[in-house]
Motif scaffolding. Sequence first.
Motif, short mmCIF file in Angstrom:
data_model
loop_
_atom_site.label_atom_id
_atom_site.label_comp_id
_atom_site.label_asym_id
_atom_site.label_seq_id
_atom_site.Cartn_x
_atom_site.Cartn_y
_atom_site.Cartn_z
N GLN A 182 0.82 -1.20 0.00
CA GLN A 182 0.00 0.00 0.00
C GLN A 182 0.87 1.26 0.00
O GLN A 182 0.55 2.24 -0.68
CB GLN A 182 -0.93 0.01 1.21
N LYS A 183 1.96 1.25 0.75
CA LYS A 183 2.87 2.39 0.76
C LYS A 183 3.49 2.61 -0.61
O LYS A 183 3.62 3.74 -1.08
CB LYS A 183 3.98 2.19 1.79
N LYS A 184 3.90 1.52 -1.25
CA LYS A 184 4.49 1.62 -2.58
C LYS A 184 3.48 2.16 -3.59
O LYS A 184 3.81 3.01 -4.42
CB LYS A 184 4.99 0.23 -3.02
N GLN A 185 2.25 1.70 -3.52
CA GLN A 185 1.20 2.18 -4.42
C GLN A 185 0.92 3.66 -4.20
O GLN A 185 0.75 4.42 -5.15
CB GLN A 185 -0.08 1.36 -4.23
N LYS A 186 0.90 4.09 -2.95
CA LYS A 186 0.65 5.49 -2.63
C LYS A 186 1.79 6.37 -3.16
O LYS A 186 1.55 7.44 -3.73
CB LYS A 186 0.51 5.67 -1.13
N ALA A 187 3.03 5.91 -3.02
CA ALA A 187 4.17 6.67 -3.52
C ALA A 187 4.13 6.79 -5.04
O ALA A 187 4.41 7.85 -5.60
CB ALA A 187 5.47 6.01 -3.08
N HIS A 188 3.72 5.71 -5.74
CA HIS A 188 3.64 5.76 -7.20
C HIS A 188 2.51 6.70 -7.65
O HIS A 188 2.67 7.43 -8.62
CB HIS A 188 3.42 4.36 -7.77
N THR A 189 1.40 6.68 -6.94
CA THR A 189 0.29 7.58 -7.27
C THR A 189 0.72 9.04 -7.11
O THR A 189 0.40 9.87 -7.96
CB THR A 189 -0.93 7.29 -6.37
N GLU A 190 1.47 9.35 -6.06
CA GLU A 190 1.97 10.70 -5.86
C GLU A 190 2.96 11.09 -6.95
O GLU A 190 2.97 12.22 -7.42
CB GLU A 190 2.61 10.84 -4.48
N LEU A 191 3.81 10.15 -7.36
CA LEU A 191 4.77 10.40 -8.43
C LEU A 191 4.06 10.74 -9.72
O LEU A 191 4.40 11.71 -10.40
CB LEU A 191 5.67 9.18 -8.64
N VAL A 192 3.04 9.95 -10.07
CA VAL A 192 2.29 10.17 -11.31
C VAL A 192 1.55 11.51 -11.26
O VAL A 192 1.51 12.25 -12.24
CB VAL A 192 1.33 9.00 -11.57
N ALA A 193 0.99 11.84 -10.11
CA ALA A 193 0.25 13.10 -9.99
C ALA A 193 1.18 14.31 -10.07
O ALA A 193 0.76 15.39 -10.48
CB ALA A 193 -0.51 13.13 -8.68
N GLY A 194 2.44 14.15 -9.71
CA GLY A 194 3.37 15.27 -9.70
C GLY A 194 4.21 15.43 -10.95
O GLY A 194 5.15 16.23 -10.96
N LEU A 195 3.91 14.69 -12.02
CA LEU A 195 4.68 14.82 -13.25
C LEU A 195 4.48 16.20 -13.87
O LEU A 195 3.36 16.70 -13.96
CB LEU A 195 4.29 13.74 -14.25
N GLN A 196 5.59 16.80 -14.31
CA GLN A 196 5.55 18.14 -14.91
C GLN A 196 6.37 18.14 -16.19
O GLN A 196 7.23 17.28 -16.39
CB GLN A 196 6.13 19.17 -13.94
N ILE A 197 6.12 19.15 -17.01
CA ILE A 197 6.91 19.33 -18.22
C ILE A 197 8.35 19.61 -17.82
O ILE A 197 8.62 20.40 -16.92
CB ILE A 197 6.34 20.48 -19.08
N GLY A 198 9.28 18.93 -18.49
CA GLY A 198 10.70 19.09 -18.20
C GLY A 198 11.27 17.99 -17.33
O GLY A 198 12.48 17.86 -17.22
N ASP A 199 10.42 17.20 -16.69
CA ASP A 199 10.91 16.08 -15.88
C ASP A 199 11.51 15.02 -16.79
O ASP A 199 11.00 14.75 -17.88
CB ASP A 199 9.78 15.44 -15.07
N GLU A 200 12.59 14.43 -16.34
CA GLU A 200 13.19 13.31 -17.07
C GLU A 200 12.71 12.03 -16.40
O GLU A 200 12.83 11.88 -15.19
CB GLU A 200 14.71 13.43 -17.05
N VAL A 201 12.15 11.12 -17.20
CA VAL A 201 11.49 9.94 -16.65
C VAL A 201 11.99 8.66 -17.29
O VAL A 201 12.54 8.67 -18.40
CB VAL A 201 9.96 10.02 -16.83
N LEU A 202 11.80 7.57 -16.56
CA LEU A 202 12.06 6.23 -17.05
C LEU A 202 10.74 5.49 -16.99
O LEU A 202 10.09 5.45 -15.94
CB LEU A 202 13.10 5.54 -16.18
N THR A 203 10.32 4.90 -18.11
CA THR A 203 9.05 4.19 -18.14
C THR A 203 9.24 2.74 -17.70
O THR A 203 10.37 2.26 -17.59
CB THR A 203 8.42 4.20 -19.55
N ALA A 204 8.15 2.05 -17.47
CA ALA A 204 8.20 0.64 -17.09
C ALA A 204 8.80 -0.21 -18.20
O ALA A 204 9.38 -1.25 -17.94
CB ALA A 204 6.80 0.14 -16.76
N GLY A 205 8.73 0.26 -19.43
CA GLY A 205 9.30 -0.46 -20.56
C GLY A 205 10.77 -0.16 -20.78
O GLY A 205 11.40 -0.70 -21.69
N GLY A 206 11.35 0.73 -19.97
CA GLY A 206 12.76 1.04 -20.08
C GLY A 206 13.09 2.21 -20.98
O GLY A 206 14.25 2.41 -21.35
N ILE A 207 12.10 2.99 -21.37
CA ILE A 207 12.33 4.14 -22.24
C ILE A 207 12.67 5.35 -21.39
O ILE A 207 11.97 5.68 -20.44
CB ILE A 207 11.09 4.43 -23.11
#
Length: 108
Positions: free
Chosen positions: A42-67
């Motif tokens: 549950q903690k891991k899921q909550k952290a991922h939800t917060e990460l997704v909600a906080g995405l902004q233009i200019g952020d550098e990201v790694l996708t689940a597919g490795g992109i």
Amino acid sequence: MEFFIQSAHAQGAAAQGDSTSFIIMMVLMFAAFYFLLIRPQQKKQKAHTELVAGLQIGDEVLTAGGILGKITGVSDHYAVVKISDNSEIKIQKASVSMVVPKGTYDEA
């Protein structure tokens, strides 16, 4: 013959005591599962939800597919990620696994 009857009564009494210890053991097992498996997930899921909600233009990201790429656009459920000079892809925001430190994605 009486010996067997007495042992049968004794076994019945012991079985009743075992049911209480069985219930206590089940409660302890559930508590262990909760603290070792359910709560961390549950903690891991909550952290991922917060990460997704906080995405902004200019952020550098790694996708689940490795992109690896840089976000150039964000909507409610999707993000546009620049992966090279002339290539942008549209991904679901939930597929972002982590935001990497600035400078990880170089555009050269």
